[in-house]
Enzyme design. Structure first.
Site, PDB file in Angstrom:
ATOM      1  N   SER A  42       0.823  -1.215   0.000  1.00  0.00           N
ATOM      2  CA  SER A  42       0.000   0.000   0.000  1.00  0.00           C
ATOM      3  C   SER A  42       0.850   1.254   0.000  1.00  0.00           C
ATOM      4  CB  SER A  42      -0.955   0.014   1.199  1.00  0.00           C
ATOM      5  OG  SER A  42      -0.421   0.731   2.276  1.00  0.00           O
ATOM      6  N   VAL A  43       0.201   2.361  -0.362  1.00  0.00           N
ATOM      7  CA  VAL A  43       0.850   3.671  -0.374  1.00  0.00           C
ATOM      8  C   VAL A  43       1.291   4.077   1.027  1.00  0.00           C
ATOM      9  CG1 VAL A  43      -1.303   4.962  -0.031  1.00  0.00           C
ATOM     10  CG2 VAL A  43       0.585   6.033  -1.280  1.00  0.00           C
ATOM     11  N   LYS A  44       0.668   3.519   2.058  1.00  0.00           N
ATOM     12  CA  LYS A  44       0.935   3.932   3.437  1.00  0.00           C
ATOM     13  C   LYS A  44       2.348   3.576   3.906  1.00  0.00           C
ATOM     14  CE  LYS A  44      -3.278   5.493   4.210  1.00  0.00           C
ATOM     15  NZ  LYS A  44      -3.582   6.896   4.522  1.00  0.00           N
ATOM     16  N   ASP A  45       3.022   2.676   3.205  1.00  0.00           N
ATOM     17  CA  ASP A  45       4.403   2.347   3.583  1.00  0.00           C
ATOM     18  C   ASP A  45       5.284   3.593   3.567  1.00  0.00           C
ATOM     19  OD1 ASP A  45       3.520  -0.238   3.642  1.00  0.00           O
ATOM     20  OD2 ASP A  45       4.713  -0.934   1.930  1.00  0.00           O
ATOM     21  N   ALA A  48       4.482   5.814   6.640  1.00  0.00           N
ATOM     22  CA  ALA A  48       4.782   5.098   7.884  1.00  0.00           C
ATOM     23  C   ALA A  48       6.265   5.207   8.205  1.00  0.00           C
ATOM     24  CB  ALA A  48       4.364   3.636   7.761  1.00  0.00           C
TER      25      ALA A  48
END
Length: 452
Positions: A42-45, A48
């Protein structure tokens, strides 16, 4: 030799992929920024890792500490991967509307998962916002990430995602479209792209039940806009500090049903096995197509992977239960095909009313056919039982034949929906359908409404 020092070295530099089938009616080149190629899918890596590194740099996160965050699943995954490499403990606080797959995946990478109810106010002690804050206060040597208000979220996309999009399109990008949740992606990418070219248009995809669109257009935070919705990963009942409305040109809202349907269509028609927010994003793009010309380059960002939704959008039963499957319903048999294998619940004329009440309670039904040795001879429904109880408080010990109403009408399996609908009236709460095997099933107002 080419290799990364650890899994965190593979974050970013995701591919850009041309959309084809689903955008045939769009007069523009549509490119997908395909973020599932990140190691956590996901883009959230991106954000994060940025949030953790910034917290390490200024001392908020100390060696051996515990990272605590409220997440819809993807941010938690990115944080968990970084926590593994860097030696931190990870606690993910997640709402119960998120898919079971997301929870299982977080546990698989070593996170402790705390599940909170969805349908509570943000400041309710049970909400995942409040629970995250409370756990961070109670846990020694912990750090509460707060992705919604953490500026490192948007900074990650300003420093990586935005520049990648600019480079991959050779500076020709004219529109950027993405679902909005915490606001980090749209704000960081939007700010970078507009600094390179102020004419780039930035559009946010919102969902019904979220406050973003109306707030952007009116400046009013309307609590009446807030209600439960199914779509995951986008929309909010708060205004995160990471949402920079000044870089957003507009929002369009997508229904839960359209988001789910287009999530499946992406897989079947484009070979793109993606998450729920991707379906919302591509449907939103189609809703905005009048804003594009043949010379435009439209970039749409897809957040996460379809593996986290196999029990939801990619499950026919889940879709059918919510009325999201566009199945043709034309005859009586279509109305009950999802439960035609279940036996018809009935009562006999000589049984007592209390037996009918017990059966209605057990099977969670509001009406029940009455039969004798010759066939169907009457019916009972909860409204008639209530009226009978008002007249006679001892109604429970009265034989059913003494209080039953007229029998439900019986139709053939090929009876039209209109015919069935016209038979259901104020006095008649259901219709029986005779199936090809000679058995009967009941059609209620609920079955007809569900088909609609």
């Amino acid at each position: 030799m080419e290799y990364a020092e650890n899994i965190l070295g593979t974050i970013g530099n995701t591919p850009m992929i041309k959309m084809n089938t689903l955008v045939k009616g769009v007069d523009a080149l549509v490119l997908a920024k395909y973020e599932t190629f990140n190691p956590g899918n996901s883009v959230k890596d991106r954000m994060a890792l940025q949030m953790i590194e910034d917290a390490e740099a200024d001392g908020r996160l100390k060696p051996g500490g515990t990272i605590i965050e409220g997440t819809s699943g993807n941010t938690g995954m990115g944080l968990a991967l970084a926590a593994i490499i860097k030696g931190y403990k990870m606690v993910c606080v997640i709402s119960d509307k998120q898919s079971k797959e997301k929870m299982d995946i977080l546990r698989a990478v070593g996170s402790e998962v705390v599940v909170c109810p969805t349908n509570v106010e943000p400041d309710d002690p049970r909400s995942y916002y409040s629970t995250s804050k409370r756990l961070s206060e109670e846990t020694p040597n912990s750090w509460y990430v707060n992705q919604y208000d953490n500026p490192s979220n948007a900074r990650a996309h300003y420093q990586s995602t935005g520049p990648e999009i600019w480079k991959q399109t050779d500076g020709k990008v004219t529109h950027f479209i993405v679902g909005v949740g915490t606001g980090g992606t749209i704000s960081g990418v939007g700010k970078y792209l507009k600094e390179q070219n102020p004419n780039v248009k930035v559009w946010g995809i919102d969902t019904y039940g979220s406050v973003f669109k109306k707030y952007h257009e009116t400046g009013i935070f309307d609590e009446n806009e807030i209600y439960p919705y199914v779509t995951e990963g986008i929309g909010e009942d708060i205004l995160p500090e990471n949402v920079d409305f000044s870089v957003i040109d507009g929002f369009t809202k997508v229904t839960d049903k359209d988001a789910a349907i287009y999530t499946r269509r992406l897989a079947k028609e484009e070979g793109m096995f993606l998450g729920n927010s991707a379906g919302a994003a591509i449907k939103g793009l189609l809703q905005l197509k009048e804003h594009f010309t043949k010379d435009d380059v439209v970039v749409i960002l897809f957040h996460d992977h379809g593996s986290r939704y196999v029990g939801k959008m990619f499950n026919d039963d889940w879709m059918r239960d919510r009325g999201f499957l566009d199945e043709e319903v034309t005859v009586a048999a279509d109305l009950i095909k999802d439960h035609s294998d279940k036996p018809l619940v009935t009562v006999r004329t000589e049984e007592l009313v209390q037996h009918a009440i017990e059966r209605m309670r057990e099977y969670k039904i509001s009406q029940i056919p009455v039969e004798d040795h010759e066939g169907f001879v009457g019916s009972l429904d909860e409204t008639a039982l209530l009226q009978a109880y008002i007249k006679n408080g001892d109604i429970a010990t009265v034989p059913i034949k003494d209080v039953m109403q007229a029998a439900f009408p019986i139709v053939k399996a090929d009876a039209t929906i209109d015919k069935v609908s016209n038979l259901i009236t104020k006095e008649n709460q259901a219709v029986l359908v005779e199936l090809s095997n000679g058995k009967h099933h009941i059609i209620t107002k609920h079955d007809i409404i569900s088909a609609i």
